[in-house]
Design a protein around this motif. Sequence first.
Motif, PDB file in Angstrom:
ATOM      1  N   THR A  67      11.354   5.412  11.531  1.00  0.00           N
ATOM      2  CA  THR A  67      11.732   5.514  10.118  1.00  0.00           C
ATOM      3  C   THR A  67      10.750   4.801   9.188  1.00  0.00           C
ATOM      4  OG1 THR A  67      13.192   3.634  10.471  1.00  0.00           O
ATOM      5  CG2 THR A  67      14.201   5.798  10.571  1.00  0.00           C
ATOM      6  N   LEU A  68       9.549   4.548   9.692  1.00  0.00           N
ATOM      7  CA  LEU A  68       8.517   3.973   8.815  1.00  0.00           C
ATOM      8  C   LEU A  68       8.174   4.961   7.710  1.00  0.00           C
ATOM      9  CD1 LEU A  68       5.904   2.700  11.447  1.00  0.00           C
ATOM     10  CD2 LEU A  68       7.345   1.272   9.992  1.00  0.00           C
ATOM     11  N   VAL A  69       7.517   4.464   6.664  1.00  0.00           N
ATOM     12  CA  VAL A  69       6.995   5.400   5.673  1.00  0.00           C
ATOM     13  C   VAL A  69       5.532   5.687   5.996  1.00  0.00           C
ATOM     14  CG1 VAL A  69       8.560   4.931   3.766  1.00  0.00           C
ATOM     15  CG2 VAL A  69       6.537   3.508   4.064  1.00  0.00           C
ATOM     16  N   VAL A  70       5.133   6.908   5.709  1.00  0.00           N
ATOM     17  CA  VAL A  70       3.756   7.323   6.018  1.00  0.00           C
ATOM     18  C   VAL A  70       3.140   8.034   4.815  1.00  0.00           C
ATOM     19  CG1 VAL A  70       4.154   7.568   8.502  1.00  0.00           C
ATOM     20  CG2 VAL A  70       4.513   9.544   6.992  1.00  0.00           C
ATOM     21  N   CYS A  71       1.828   8.209   4.891  1.00  0.00           N
ATOM     22  CA  CYS A  71       1.123   8.986   3.864  1.00  0.00           C
ATOM     23  C   CYS A  71       1.605  10.443   3.961  1.00  0.00           C
ATOM     24  CB  CYS A  71      -0.381   8.891   4.120  1.00  0.00           C
ATOM     25  SG  CYS A  71      -1.333  10.050   3.123  1.00  0.00           S
ATOM     26  N   PRO A  72       2.037  11.037   2.854  1.00  0.00           N
ATOM     27  CA  PRO A  72       2.546  12.408   2.913  1.00  0.00           C
ATOM     28  C   PRO A  72       1.450  13.443   3.142  1.00  0.00           C
ATOM     29  CG  PRO A  72       2.490  11.656   0.652  1.00  0.00           C
ATOM     30  CD  PRO A  72       2.104  10.489   1.500  1.00  0.00           C
ATOM     31  N   LEU A  73       0.185  13.018   3.000  1.00  0.00           N
ATOM     32  CA  LEU A  73      -0.919  13.969   3.169  1.00  0.00           C
ATOM     33  C   LEU A  73      -1.430  14.030   4.602  1.00  0.00           C
ATOM     34  CD1 LEU A  73      -2.892  13.194  -0.093  1.00  0.00           C
ATOM     35  CD2 LEU A  73      -1.308  15.076   0.343  1.00  0.00           C
ATOM     36  N   CYS A  74      -1.567  12.848   5.245  1.00  0.00           N
ATOM     37  CA  CYS A  74      -2.143  12.874   6.592  1.00  0.00           C
ATOM     38  C   CYS A  74      -1.193  12.331   7.651  1.00  0.00           C
ATOM     39  CB  CYS A  74      -3.465  12.118   6.635  1.00  0.00           C
ATOM     40  SG  CYS A  74      -3.279  10.324   6.553  1.00  0.00           S
ATOM     41  N   GLY A  75      -0.054  11.750   7.258  1.00  0.00           N
ATOM     42  CA  GLY A  75       0.931  11.266   8.231  1.00  0.00           C
ATOM     43  C   GLY A  75       0.619   9.888   8.787  1.00  0.00           C
ATOM     44  N   SER A  76      -0.427   9.248   8.293  1.00  0.00           N
ATOM     45  CA  SER A  76      -0.782   7.921   8.809  1.00  0.00           C
ATOM     46  C   SER A  76       0.213   6.868   8.307  1.00  0.00           C
ATOM     47  CB  SER A  76      -2.182   7.555   8.330  1.00  0.00           C
ATOM     48  OG  SER A  76      -2.422   6.183   8.567  1.00  0.00           O
ATOM     49  N   ASP A  77       0.492   5.878   9.187  1.00  0.00           N
ATOM     50  CA  ASP A  77       1.349   4.783   8.716  1.00  0.00           C
ATOM     51  C   ASP A  77       0.505   3.583   8.265  1.00  0.00           C
ATOM     52  OD1 ASP A  77       0.488   3.940  11.152  1.00  0.00           O
ATOM     53  OD2 ASP A  77       2.461   3.504  11.982  1.00  0.00           O
ATOM     54  N   HIS A  78      -0.808   3.781   8.195  1.00  0.00           N
ATOM     55  CA  HIS A  78      -1.676   2.717   7.670  1.00  0.00           C
ATOM     56  C   HIS A  78      -1.725   2.828   6.150  1.00  0.00           C
ATOM     57  CE1 HIS A  78      -3.687   3.043  11.832  1.00  0.00           C
ATOM     58  NE2 HIS A  78      -2.739   2.140  11.843  1.00  0.00           N
ATOM     59  N   VAL A  79      -0.611   2.503   5.577  1.00  0.00           N
ATOM     60  CA  VAL A  79      -0.479   2.649   4.130  1.00  0.00           C
ATOM     61  C   VAL A  79      -0.319   1.269   3.511  1.00  0.00           C
ATOM     62  CG1 VAL A  79       0.999   3.545   2.300  1.00  0.00           C
ATOM     63  CG2 VAL A  79       0.578   4.923   4.320  1.00  0.00           C
ATOM     64  N   GLU A  80      -1.086   1.052   2.473  1.00  0.00           N
ATOM     65  CA  GLU A  80      -1.015  -0.240   1.791  1.00  0.00           C
ATOM     66  C   GLU A  80      -0.210  -0.065   0.504  1.00  0.00           C
ATOM     67  OE1 GLU A  80      -4.344  -3.047  -0.098  1.00  0.00           O
ATOM     68  OE2 GLU A  80      -4.893  -2.113   1.810  1.00  0.00           O
ATOM     69  N   ILE A  81       0.841  -0.834   0.397  1.00  0.00           N
ATOM     70  CA  ILE A  81       1.671  -0.739  -0.815  1.00  0.00           C
ATOM     71  C   ILE A  81       1.350  -1.935  -1.704  1.00  0.00           C
ATOM     72  CG2 ILE A  81       4.040  -0.718  -1.688  1.00  0.00           C
ATOM     73  CD1 ILE A  81       4.823   0.587   1.024  1.00  0.00           C
ATOM     74  N   ARG A  82       1.062  -1.653  -2.980  1.00  0.00           N
ATOM     75  CA  ARG A  82       0.677  -2.730  -3.893  1.00  0.00           C
ATOM     76  C   ARG A  82       1.784  -3.017  -4.899  1.00  0.00           C
ATOM     77  NH1 ARG A  82      -4.512   0.302  -3.744  1.00  0.00           N
ATOM     78  NH2 ARG A  82      -3.591   1.602  -5.334  1.00  0.00           N
ATOM     79  N   ASP A  83       1.844  -4.270  -5.286  1.00  0.00           N
ATOM     80  CA  ASP A  83       2.795  -4.649  -6.338  1.00  0.00           C
ATOM     81  C   ASP A  83       2.288  -4.126  -7.669  1.00  0.00           C
ATOM     82  OD1 ASP A  83       4.601  -5.991  -4.810  1.00  0.00           O
ATOM     83  OD2 ASP A  83       3.539  -7.899  -4.947  1.00  0.00           O
ATOM     84  N   ASN A  84       3.177  -3.677  -8.494  1.00  0.00           N
ATOM     85  CA  ASN A  84       2.786  -3.334  -9.864  1.00  0.00           C
ATOM     86  C   ASN A  84       3.989  -3.522 -10.788  1.00  0.00           C
ATOM     87  OD1 ASN A  84       4.470  -1.177  -9.644  1.00  0.00           O
ATOM     88  ND2 ASN A  84       2.880   0.384  -9.670  1.00  0.00           N
ATOM     89  N   ASP A  85       3.767  -3.308 -12.058  1.00  0.00           N
ATOM     90  CA  ASP A  85       4.850  -3.574 -13.011  1.00  0.00           C
ATOM     91  C   ASP A  85       5.748  -2.359 -13.215  1.00  0.00           C
ATOM     92  OD1 ASP A  85       3.889  -6.090 -13.367  1.00  0.00           O
ATOM     93  OD2 ASP A  85       2.520  -5.505 -14.987  1.00  0.00           O
ATOM     94  N   SER A  86       5.287  -1.220 -12.718  1.00  0.00           N
ATOM     95  CA  SER A  86       6.072  -0.011 -12.988  1.00  0.00           C
ATOM     96  C   SER A  86       7.107   0.220 -11.879  1.00  0.00           C
ATOM     97  CB  SER A  86       5.137   1.195 -13.127  1.00  0.00           C
ATOM     98  OG  SER A  86       5.231   2.030 -12.029  1.00  0.00           O
ATOM     99  N   THR A  87       7.983   1.163 -12.113  1.00  0.00           N
ATOM    100  CA  THR A  87       8.997   1.468 -11.100  1.00  0.00           C
ATOM    101  C   THR A  87       8.428   2.390 -10.027  1.00  0.00           C
ATOM    102  OG1 THR A  87       9.756   3.259 -12.504  1.00  0.00           O
ATOM    103  CG2 THR A  87      11.008   1.198 -12.603  1.00  0.00           C
ATOM    104  N   GLU A  88       7.279   3.039 -10.354  1.00  0.00           N
ATOM    105  CA  GLU A  88       6.638   3.907  -9.356  1.00  0.00           C
ATOM    106  C   GLU A  88       5.870   3.048  -8.351  1.00  0.00           C
ATOM    107  OE1 GLU A  88       6.934   7.154  -9.037  1.00  0.00           O
ATOM    108  OE2 GLU A  88       8.201   7.308 -10.817  1.00  0.00           O
TER     109      GLU A  88
END
Lengths: 134, 75
Positions: A67-88
């Motif tokens: 149930t990990l999240v992955v890149c919707p384009l290539c399916g990789s789970d090497h995804v870096e999530i960054r903090d930001n001020d928006s809700t997106e």
Amino acid sequence: MNSDLILLDSVKMAIDNNLYLDGQKVIDASANDGCLFLKPANSNTFQAVPIYQFLFSHNFCKAFFGTLVVCPLCGSDHVEIRDNDSTELDWECNDCKYDNSRAGSNLKLAYQWLYRMREMAASGDPISYLKGFI
Amino acid sequence: MTEIEIITKAIRKAEVNGLDTRFLYQFGEDPYYPMEIIFRHDFAKAFWKKEGNWKYHLMQAVLKRKPINYLKKFL
């Protein structure tokens, strides 16, 4: 490796990750001659299960693919999530290098099991597809 | 419409569009197992022949908890 063996190994991996069938935890499985049999915790007997109905069930895919999240384009789970001020969510894929914020899109991360389930359907040969994950 | 009615109509539509239905013999006297049929590529190609982009529709169907209900709107 024959298809019964691939099927059985796949189901046993899913059992190790808490597989449920009709609300009951599955505790054992067997496969023979293209037929799959599952044993729920509340039963002393194995139940025959239609293979595709089972392989394309959300319960199996969640337990098997994760149930990990992955890149919707290539399916990789090497995804870096960054903090930001928006809700997106801002994210970048370390494999295909897609950068969500730079691309200016709101493409959302996908659940691994959903991504793989779709790929499995597109493959046309679900059992061979599973082989790549065991 | 029950599941069996949906799949029966879906098979008929696919057959009209050229699906070779001999594979159904494997089910013998048993009722059809809808998922064993829906996820066959030859079925999907024939079923969505007129709409085109059968792979897209197959992808949409697989995401549903009850993929058979996705077929209903194309009957």
